[in-house]
Design an enzyme around this catalytic site. Structure first.
Site, PDB file in Angstrom:
ATOM      1  N   GLY A 172       0.831  -1.194   0.000  1.00  0.00           N
ATOM      2  CA  GLY A 172       0.000   0.000   0.000  1.00  0.00           C
ATOM      3  C   GLY A 172       0.869   1.249   0.000  1.00  0.00           C
ATOM      4  O   GLY A 172       2.017   1.210   0.473  1.00  0.00           O
ATOM      5  N   GLN A 200       2.904   9.967   1.281  1.00  0.00           N
ATOM      6  CA  GLN A 200       4.206   9.287   1.267  1.00  0.00           C
ATOM      7  C   GLN A 200       5.032   9.633   0.026  1.00  0.00           C
ATOM      8  O   GLN A 200       6.221   9.297  -0.021  1.00  0.00           O
ATOM      9  CB  GLN A 200       4.020   7.766   1.341  1.00  0.00           C
ATOM     10  CG  GLN A 200       3.406   7.303   2.667  1.00  0.00           C
ATOM     11  CD  GLN A 200       3.275   5.799   2.696  1.00  0.00           C
ATOM     12  OE1 GLN A 200       2.281   5.253   2.223  1.00  0.00           O
ATOM     13  NE2 GLN A 200       4.272   5.126   3.235  1.00  0.00           N
ATOM     14  N   CYS A 211       6.138  -0.066   7.201  1.00  0.00           N
ATOM     15  CA  CYS A 211       5.707   1.091   6.417  1.00  0.00           C
ATOM     16  C   CYS A 211       6.885   1.567   5.586  1.00  0.00           C
ATOM     17  O   CYS A 211       7.993   1.693   6.101  1.00  0.00           O
ATOM     18  CB  CYS A 211       5.235   2.198   7.364  1.00  0.00           C
ATOM     19  SG  CYS A 211       4.682   3.687   6.512  1.00  0.00           S
ATOM     20  N   LEU A 212       6.650   1.841   4.317  1.00  0.00           N
ATOM     21  CA  LEU A 212       7.734   2.285   3.442  1.00  0.00           C
ATOM     22  C   LEU A 212       8.330   3.620   3.903  1.00  0.00           C
ATOM     23  O   LEU A 212       9.469   3.928   3.577  1.00  0.00           O
ATOM     24  CB  LEU A 212       7.241   2.399   1.993  1.00  0.00           C
ATOM     25  CG  LEU A 212       6.802   1.077   1.333  1.00  0.00           C
ATOM     26  CD1 LEU A 212       6.237   1.339  -0.052  1.00  0.00           C
ATOM     27  CD2 LEU A 212       7.951   0.083   1.263  1.00  0.00           C
ATOM     28  N   HIS A 268      -4.261   1.073   7.763  1.00  0.00           N
ATOM     29  CA  HIS A 268      -2.884   1.593   7.765  1.00  0.00           C
ATOM     30  C   HIS A 268      -2.746   2.731   6.742  1.00  0.00           C
ATOM     31  O   HIS A 268      -2.219   3.800   7.069  1.00  0.00           O
ATOM     32  CB  HIS A 268      -1.897   0.454   7.451  1.00  0.00           C
ATOM     33  CG  HIS A 268      -0.471   0.892   7.354  1.00  0.00           C
ATOM     34  ND1 HIS A 268       0.510   0.435   8.211  1.00  0.00           N
ATOM     35  CD2 HIS A 268       0.151   1.749   6.498  1.00  0.00           C
ATOM     36  CE1 HIS A 268       1.668   1.019   7.891  1.00  0.00           C
ATOM     37  NE2 HIS A 268       1.476   1.806   6.851  1.00  0.00           N
ATOM     38  N   GLU A 269      -3.247   2.491   5.536  1.00  0.00           N
ATOM     39  CA  GLU A 269      -3.069   3.494   4.469  1.00  0.00           C
ATOM     40  C   GLU A 269      -3.946   4.726   4.688  1.00  0.00           C
ATOM     41  O   GLU A 269      -3.488   5.857   4.489  1.00  0.00           O
ATOM     42  CB  GLU A 269      -3.368   2.883   3.099  1.00  0.00           C
ATOM     43  CG  GLU A 269      -2.450   1.743   2.701  1.00  0.00           C
ATOM     44  CD  GLU A 269      -0.969   2.065   2.825  1.00  0.00           C
ATOM     45  OE1 GLU A 269      -0.584   3.233   2.631  1.00  0.00           O
ATOM     46  OE2 GLU A 269      -0.192   1.148   3.141  1.00  0.00           O
ATOM     47  N   HIS A 321      -2.643   7.259   7.016  1.00  0.00           N
ATOM     48  CA  HIS A 321      -1.675   8.211   6.448  1.00  0.00           C
ATOM     49  C   HIS A 321      -2.380   9.490   6.000  1.00  0.00           C
ATOM     50  O   HIS A 321      -1.791  10.575   6.028  1.00  0.00           O
ATOM     51  CB  HIS A 321      -0.962   7.599   5.232  1.00  0.00           C
ATOM     52  CG  HIS A 321       0.209   6.714   5.575  1.00  0.00           C
ATOM     53  ND1 HIS A 321       1.321   7.169   6.241  1.00  0.00           N
ATOM     54  CD2 HIS A 321       0.446   5.400   5.329  1.00  0.00           C
ATOM     55  CE1 HIS A 321       2.197   6.171   6.383  1.00  0.00           C
ATOM     56  NE2 HIS A 321       1.688   5.083   5.845  1.00  0.00           N
TER      57      HIS A 321
HETATM   58 NI    NI Z   1       2.629   3.214   5.762  1.00  0.00          NI
END
Ligand code: NI
Length: 184
Positions: free
Chosen positions: A45, A50, A98-99, A140-141, A144
């Protein structure tokens, strides 16, 4: 085009992102770039903040998990103006990463059933109840988009344990296998 992924410490990750309108410039191209960036970094995701944009756009692919979860074969979707309307069901703990927070994986408890409202890339509105693994990834996404990250849910003790790694990111010295945009 692969975009740099903004790392912990970048202020855009703490902003509440805005809804967009169908005239948002080059949205299709942005979505394609977000998919490419996420897949290049082996993520499931990616949210627009991000990649530095405070707008409510998210891409999710669960296809890489389809060996174990065959219902996700070919699952690759974009969500516009995404909002979580209700949270329900049981709380389940599962490890997340998480990236934007490279090298940290921690167990996070989340509801296993949510109701979400979003638009698809053609700006058709959807209102769905989602369960299980997809509900986790969406939470999670979509977090953000509200300036939240999974580490916010950790206990003070777990936060203490990762403090050193977070400080490395705040100094702009994180390492990852993909292009990153760090502070400093
Ligand atoms: Ni993340």
């Amino acid at each position: 085009m692969i975009l740099p992924i903004y790392v912990y410490g970048q202020p855009v990750l703490r902003k509440v992102a805005e809804d967009i309108t169908p005239d948002y410039p080059e949205l299709k191209e942005l979505i394609a770039n977000m998919f490419e960036t996420m897949e290049h970094a082996d993520g499931v995701g990616l949210a627009a903040p991000q990649v530095g944009l405070p707008i409510r756009v998210v891409v999710i692919t669960l296809d890489p998990l389809s060996d174990e979860l065959p219902e996700f074969k070919g699952f690759r979707r974009a969500y516009i103006n995404a909002h979580i309307i209700e949270v329900g069901g049981e709380e389940v703990g599962m490890e997340e990463g998480c990236l934007s927070i490279p090298g940290i994986h921690e167990t996070v408890k989340r509801a296993d059933r949510i109701r979400v409202r979003y638009m698809d890339p053609d700006f058709v509105e959807h209102d769905e109840v989602v369960e299980g693994y997809l509900a986790r990834v969406m939470q999670h996404e979509f977090d953000h988009l509200d300036g939240k990250m999974f580490i916010d849910y950790l206990s003070p003790l777990r936060k203490q344990m990762i403090r050193g790694k977070l400080n490395t990111m705040l100094k702009g010295k994180a390492r990852g296998s993909y292009k990153m945009k760090q502070v400093k």
